[in-house]
Design a protein around this motif. Structure first.
Motif, PDB file in Angstrom:
ATOM      1  N   ALA A  14     -13.593  -5.256  -9.470  1.00 43.22           N
ATOM      2  CA  ALA A  14     -13.095  -3.919  -9.778  1.00 43.22           C
ATOM      3  C   ALA A  14     -12.454  -4.040 -11.152  1.00 43.22           C
ATOM      4  N   LEU A  15     -13.154  -3.648 -12.182  1.00 46.69           N
ATOM      5  CA  LEU A  15     -12.803  -3.998 -13.554  1.00 46.69           C
ATOM      6  C   LEU A  15     -11.341  -3.799 -13.938  1.00 46.69           C
ATOM      7  N   PRO A  16     -10.753  -2.635 -13.806  1.00 52.17           N
ATOM      8  CA  PRO A  16      -9.367  -2.570 -14.283  1.00 52.17           C
ATOM      9  C   PRO A  16      -8.352  -3.183 -13.314  1.00 52.17           C
ATOM     10  N   LEU A  17      -8.733  -3.394 -12.053  1.00 47.92           N
ATOM     11  CA  LEU A  17      -7.762  -3.816 -11.051  1.00 47.92           C
ATOM     12  C   LEU A  17      -7.893  -5.265 -10.617  1.00 47.92           C
ATOM     13  N   GLY A  18      -8.994  -5.908 -10.871  1.00 53.24           N
ATOM     14  CA  GLY A  18      -9.182  -7.285 -10.416  1.00 53.24           C
ATOM     15  C   GLY A  18     -10.458  -7.399  -9.618  1.00 53.24           C
ATOM     16  N   GLU A  19     -10.316  -7.773  -8.363  1.00 50.55           N
ATOM     17  CA  GLU A  19     -11.477  -7.918  -7.499  1.00 50.55           C
ATOM     18  C   GLU A  19     -11.230  -7.222  -6.169  1.00 50.55           C
ATOM     19  N   PHE A  20     -12.321  -6.731  -5.575  1.00 45.00           N
ATOM     20  CA  PHE A  20     -12.218  -6.031  -4.295  1.00 45.00           C
ATOM     21  C   PHE A  20     -11.978  -7.047  -3.185  1.00 45.00           C
ATOM     22  N   ASN A  21     -10.822  -6.966  -2.558  1.00 41.02           N
ATOM     23  CA  ASN A  21     -10.505  -7.781  -1.386  1.00 41.02           C
ATOM     24  C   ASN A  21      -9.327  -7.132  -0.666  1.00 41.02           C
ATOM     25  N   HIS A  22      -8.838  -7.794   0.362  1.00 35.44           N
ATOM     26  CA  HIS A  22      -7.765  -7.202   1.151  1.00 35.44           C
ATOM     27  C   HIS A  22      -6.462  -7.071   0.368  1.00 35.44           C
ATOM     28  N   SER A  23      -6.209  -7.969  -0.559  1.00 33.79           N
ATOM     29  CA  SER A  23      -4.969  -7.866  -1.333  1.00 33.79           C
ATOM     30  C   SER A  23      -4.990  -6.646  -2.252  1.00 33.79           C
ATOM     31  N   LEU A  24      -6.163  -6.293  -2.792  1.00 35.31           N
ATOM     32  CA  LEU A  24      -6.267  -5.078  -3.605  1.00 35.31           C
ATOM     33  C   LEU A  24      -6.020  -3.847  -2.742  1.00 35.31           C
ATOM     34  N   MET A  25      -6.577  -3.837  -1.548  1.00 39.39           N
ATOM     35  CA  MET A  25      -6.367  -2.705  -0.644  1.00 39.39           C
ATOM     36  C   MET A  25      -4.887  -2.559  -0.298  1.00 39.39           C
ATOM     37  N   LEU A  26      -4.220  -3.678  -0.049  1.00 42.17           N
ATOM     38  CA  LEU A  26      -2.789  -3.639   0.252  1.00 42.17           C
ATOM     39  C   LEU A  26      -1.988  -3.122  -0.939  1.00 42.17           C
ATOM     40  N   MET A  27      -2.345  -3.551  -2.151  1.00 43.70           N
ATOM     41  CA  MET A  27      -1.647  -3.089  -3.346  1.00 43.70           C
ATOM     42  C   MET A  27      -1.819  -1.577  -3.513  1.00 43.70           C
ATOM     43  N   ILE A  28      -3.028  -1.073  -3.283  1.00 41.79           N
ATOM     44  CA  ILE A  28      -3.282   0.360  -3.414  1.00 41.79           C
ATOM     45  C   ILE A  28      -2.518   1.146  -2.361  1.00 41.79           C
ATOM     46  N   LEU A  29      -2.464   0.628  -1.134  1.00 44.15           N
ATOM     47  CA  LEU A  29      -1.705   1.311  -0.083  1.00 44.15           C
ATOM     48  C   LEU A  29      -0.208   1.342  -0.402  1.00 44.15           C
ATOM     49  N   LYS A  30       0.328   0.241  -0.893  1.00 45.49           N
ATOM     50  CA  LYS A  30       1.746   0.200  -1.250  1.00 45.49           C
ATOM     51  C   LYS A  30       2.057   1.184  -2.378  1.00 45.49           C
ATOM     52  N   THR A  31       1.182   1.223  -3.385  1.00 41.32           N
ATOM     53  CA  THR A  31       1.387   2.134  -4.505  1.00 41.32           C
ATOM     54  C   THR A  31       1.291   3.578  -4.052  1.00 41.32           C
ATOM     55  N   SER A  32       0.325   3.870  -3.203  1.00 42.30           N
ATOM     56  CA  SER A  32       0.178   5.240  -2.686  1.00 42.30           C
ATOM     57  C   SER A  32       1.402   5.651  -1.884  1.00 42.30           C
ATOM     58  N   TYR A  33       1.906   4.741  -1.063  1.00 41.19           N
ATOM     59  CA  TYR A  33       3.096   5.048  -0.274  1.00 41.19           C
ATOM     60  C   TYR A  33       4.310   5.274  -1.176  1.00 41.19           C
ATOM     61  N   SER A  34       4.411   4.482  -2.238  1.00 43.70           N
ATOM     62  CA  SER A  34       5.532   4.663  -3.172  1.00 43.70           C
ATOM     63  C   SER A  34       5.468   6.025  -3.851  1.00 43.70           C
ATOM     64  N   PHE A  35       4.289   6.422  -4.299  1.00 44.32           N
ATOM     65  CA  PHE A  35       4.129   7.745  -4.905  1.00 44.32           C
ATOM     66  C   PHE A  35       4.433   8.843  -3.908  1.00 44.32           C
ATOM     67  N   LEU A  36       3.984   8.676  -2.667  1.00 41.88           N
ATOM     68  CA  LEU A  36       4.224   9.691  -1.646  1.00 41.88           C
ATOM     69  C   LEU A  36       5.709   9.840  -1.358  1.00 41.88           C
ATOM     70  N   THR A  37       6.425   8.741  -1.217  1.00 41.19           N
ATOM     71  CA  THR A  37       7.863   8.829  -0.966  1.00 41.19           C
ATOM     72  C   THR A  37       8.598   9.401  -2.178  1.00 41.19           C
ATOM     73  N   PHE A  38       8.147   9.078  -3.386  1.00 42.12           N
ATOM     74  CA  PHE A  38       8.771   9.634  -4.584  1.00 42.12           C
ATOM     75  C   PHE A  38       8.574  11.149  -4.634  1.00 42.12           C
TER      76      PHE A  38
END
Length: 84
Positions: A55-79
Motif C-alpha cells: 500500500a504505497l503511502p501507508l506501507g504494506e497490507f497486513n493486520h497491523s495496517l488494519m489496526l492502525m487505520i481502525l485506531k485512527t478512525s476511532y480517534s477521529f470519531l471521538t474527536f
C-alpha cells in the motif's frame, strides 16, 4: 470491508511465504540428490524475505495496517463527537 479484505489477503500472503520456507526446511531435503538440494535451499533463501501486498503511502497490507487505520478512525470519531 474492502480494506479489511485487502489487509487480510496481504497477511495470508506473508504467512504463506513464511510457512513455505519452514516446510521446505523441515523436509528431508538433505537426503535427496544435489540438484534438488540446491533448489530447496534456493526456496528457503527466497522465503526468508516474505512477499507482501504494498500500500504505497501507508506501507504494506497486513493486520497491523488494519489496526492502525481502525485506531485512527476511532480517534477521529471521538474527536468529532467531542467538538460538536
Amino acid at each position: 470491508m474492502a480494506l479489511y479484505i485487502l489487509c487480510h489477503a496481504g497477511q495470508i500472503i506473508q504467512d504463506g511465504t513464511e510457512s513455505i520456507g519452514m516446510a521446505a526446511y523441515n523436509s528431508n531435503w538433505y537426503s535427496v540428490d544435489i540438484d534438488t538440494q540446491k533448489d530447496v535451499l534456493f526456496i528457503i533463501r527466497q522465503c526468508q524475505k516474505p512477499s507482501y501486498l504494498q500500500a504505497l503511502p501507508l506501507g504494506e497490507f497486513n493486520h497491523s495496517l488494519m489496526l492502525m487505520i481502525l485506531k485512527t478512525s476511532y480517534s477521529f470519531l471521538t474527536f468529532l463527537t467531542q467538538t460538536t
